[in-house]
Design a protein around this motif. Structure first.
Motif, short mmCIF file in Angstrom:
data_model
loop_
_atom_site.label_atom_id
_atom_site.label_comp_id
_atom_site.label_asym_id
_atom_site.label_seq_id
_atom_site.Cartn_x
_atom_site.Cartn_y
_atom_site.Cartn_z
N PHE A 2 0.87 -1.02 -0.05
CA PHE A 2 0.10 0.09 -0.07
C PHE A 2 0.87 1.39 0.16
O PHE A 2 0.63 2.20 -0.55
CB PHE A 2 -0.96 0.01 1.41
CG PHE A 2 -1.86 1.17 1.36
CD1 PHE A 2 -2.98 1.52 0.65
CD2 PHE A 2 -1.42 2.20 2.24
CE1 PHE A 2 -3.61 2.61 0.42
CE2 PHE A 2 -2.50 3.49 2.16
CZ PHE A 2 -3.26 3.47 1.41
N GLY A 36 -0.26 2.26 -3.28
CA GLY A 36 -1.61 2.79 -3.15
C GLY A 36 -1.84 4.30 -3.87
O GLY A 36 -2.97 4.70 -4.04
N MET A 73 -8.82 2.42 1.66
CA MET A 73 -8.14 1.44 1.84
C MET A 73 -7.28 1.55 3.07
O MET A 73 -6.70 0.43 3.46
CB MET A 73 -7.12 1.23 0.44
CG MET A 73 -8.11 0.65 -0.61
SD MET A 73 -7.05 0.72 -2.25
CE MET A 73 -5.50 -0.41 -1.70
N VAL A 112 -6.33 -1.48 5.67
CA VAL A 112 -5.00 -2.03 5.57
C VAL A 112 -4.30 -2.06 6.85
O VAL A 112 -3.44 -2.99 7.53
CB VAL A 112 -3.99 -1.46 4.46
CG1 VAL A 112 -2.74 -1.73 4.28
CG2 VAL A 112 -4.46 -1.91 2.97
N ILE A 163 -10.35 -6.71 0.61
CA ILE A 163 -10.37 -5.16 1.00
C ILE A 163 -10.81 -4.58 -0.01
O ILE A 163 -11.72 -3.79 0.01
CB ILE A 163 -8.97 -4.80 1.50
CG1 ILE A 163 -8.53 -5.15 2.83
CG2 ILE A 163 -9.05 -2.99 1.22
CD1 ILE A 163 -6.91 -4.73 3.36
N LEU A 164 -10.32 -4.77 -1.44
CA LEU A 164 -11.08 -3.89 -2.64
C LEU A 164 -12.44 -4.63 -2.83
O LEU A 164 -13.29 -3.66 -3.20
CB LEU A 164 -10.18 -4.68 -3.84
CG LEU A 164 -8.78 -3.93 -3.81
CD1 LEU A 164 -7.96 -4.50 -5.23
CD2 LEU A 164 -8.89 -2.43 -3.94
N ILE A 205 -14.60 -2.78 -0.28
CA ILE A 205 -14.85 -1.26 -0.69
C ILE A 205 -15.82 -1.26 -1.69
O ILE A 205 -16.71 -0.02 -1.78
CB ILE A 205 -13.46 -0.66 -1.21
CG1 ILE A 205 -12.48 -0.48 0.13
CG2 ILE A 205 -13.65 0.74 -1.72
CD1 ILE A 205 -11.13 -0.04 -0.06
#
Length: 445
Positions: free
Chosen positions: A78, A82, A92, A96, A221-222, A225
């Motif tokens: 990240f 990122g 994110m 993270v 995580i993606l 989101i």
């Protein structure tokens, strides 16, 4: 049955006054800097530059080791990458850093407090940015109520399908990311039991489970989101309501809009040209551009030929004034650079947005067609959000020819606010009332 939407028509000042989100680069840079600062501080607190002690290599590989190494990978990735996620980096960053804070806290690492501090800072930054979003949605809801026309419009079949595609596309992205994440978690569950319990010396440098867990966590995580974005979009649309916005072209919360009629002038609908045996517009169009896509001109029409017996210049200029008025809405009568004929000049320079609800759903560009609100078949995308400081480019509309005027026809009886200026060697131009009455061009007639 076609879905009914309320028609909203804000004035130019109200439309341009809607609040905008802060610039994407500013949101992204702060979120990424929080990630970089937290990862760097944790590295210093854990003295990461020192060699691992000999007893580490004799210890067994545990689940906590797997998640701890994966968390380090995620934080580093990240910090380095990122920046490529734009505004998504804001959401994110706290996820993270939270993913790193939990295993380091359970393991009792000195850096645990640093990971939690970074998580809190990233979360506060996310809440701070979300406040702009909430404020914008409230402003849009208020403007929709204040600018309602009490008229309703129906979506055409193409617009209805395009709206469903846009919604389905977001859900498919979320589902696809979730599926990929699930596959990585399954792979981790399959591989991890073959590595857990072995000493670090037996496994060598890094275990395959470390990489699989990192990929699974990143995809999770993606996916989370993306699901949140879909939910936020649905909530924003429900709060604002089902509306079609008839908005001024120019500075506003979205960019890249166009006047809804101007692109049609100087063209003949493909079906009309094909149905008339003596029309040569299709033949002339294909002769000048033989590689044009068939679906394109069947949808948008073909350029009217100046020599066509039905749509040519001789036919335009042979029409009696009464005949011209009755056909004034036909696009082939007008020069492609002419202002579009309309009842009021200000209304002509407007565009349609289906379902605008702030940046969560910036709306589908559309137009009025056959009594419906319709989209172009190939343009089922949301209007781009305008960044602060961006100004729409202004271009000067070409001026009508200075000579060769044949006559002037008053179009007010046909419900249009101006005159048609016919030329001996060109198609007609529309002149609005406020310009036509004092126009030197007309005075020279």
């Amino acid at each position: 049955m076609n879905k009914t939407y309320s028609l909203v028509r804000p004035d130019a000042q109200e439309w341009s006054a809607l609040p905008l989100r802060p610039a994407a680069w500013r949101q992204m840079v702060v979120a990424c800097l929080i990630g970089v600062a937290t990862t760097s501080a944790a590295f210093i607190a854990d003295r990461g530059w020192e060699d691992l002690p000999p007893e580490y290599w004799d210890g067994t590989y545990q689940v906590l080791d797997m998640f701890g190494i994966s968390a380090i990978f995620m934080a580093i990735l990240f910090s380095v990458g990122g920046w490529f996620f734009g505004r998504l980096a804001v959401a994110m960053a706290p996820l993270v850093l939270l993913y790193a804070a939990v295993p380091f806290t359970v393991d009792g690492n000195p850096s645990a407090l640093i990971w939690w501090a970074g998580t809190i800072a990233a979360t506060l930054w996310w809440f701070f940015q979300a406040n702009f979003t909430v404020r914008q949605i409230r402003a849009v809801h208020t403007l929709a109520k204040a600018s309602g026309t009490r008229q309703t419009v129906e979506l055409g079949p193409i617009a209805g399908k395009a709206l469903k595609r846009v919604t389905r596309r977001g859900i498919c992205w979320a589902a696809g990311l979730s599926l990929v994440a699930a596959l990585f978690w399954v792979a981790t569950l399959v591989i991890a039991p073959t590595e857990l319990g072995h000493t670090h010396k037996e496994l060598g440098d890094l275990a395959l489970s470390d990489y699989l867990t990192t990929a699974a966590a990143g995809m999770s995580i993606l996916a989370l989101i993306q699901w949140l974005r879909c939910g936020w979009r649905g909530m924003a649309r429900r709060h604002v309501g089902n509306s079609v916005w008839h908005v001024p072209v120019g500075n506003g919360p979205v960019q890249g809009l166009w006047s809804q009629h101007s692109r049609d002038l100087g063209t003949v609908p493909f079906g009309e040209a094909q149905s008339l045996p003596t029309c040569i517009c299709i033949e002339e169009y294909l002769r000048s551009d033989p590689d044009e896509d068939e679906d394109f001109y069947e949808t948008f029409g073909v350029s009217a030929s100046n020599y066509c017996p039905v749509h040519g210049l001789d036919q335009i200029n042979s029409l009696a004034p009464e005949e011209f008025r009755s056909n004034a809405t036909n696009t082939w009568l007008w020069d492609e650079d002419s202002p579009e004929p309309s009842s009021a000049p200000a209304e002509a320079n407007r565009s349609l947005l289906i379902g605008y609800a702030g940046h969560a759903f910036t709306g589908l560009p559309a137009r009025f067609e056959n009594g419906w609100v319709e989209c172009d078949p190939y343009l089922d995308y949301l209007a781009p959000e305008r960044e602060p400081g961006f100004e729409e480019p202004h271009w000067e509309r070409p001026l009508p020819p200075p000579s060769g005027v044949l006559d002037r026809i008053d179009l007010v009886p046909a419900g249009l606010g101006g005159y048609a200026i016919r030329y001996r060697h060109g198609r007609a131009w529309f002149e609005a009332n406020d310009r036509a009455l004092g126009s030197p061009l007309i005075a020279s007639k």
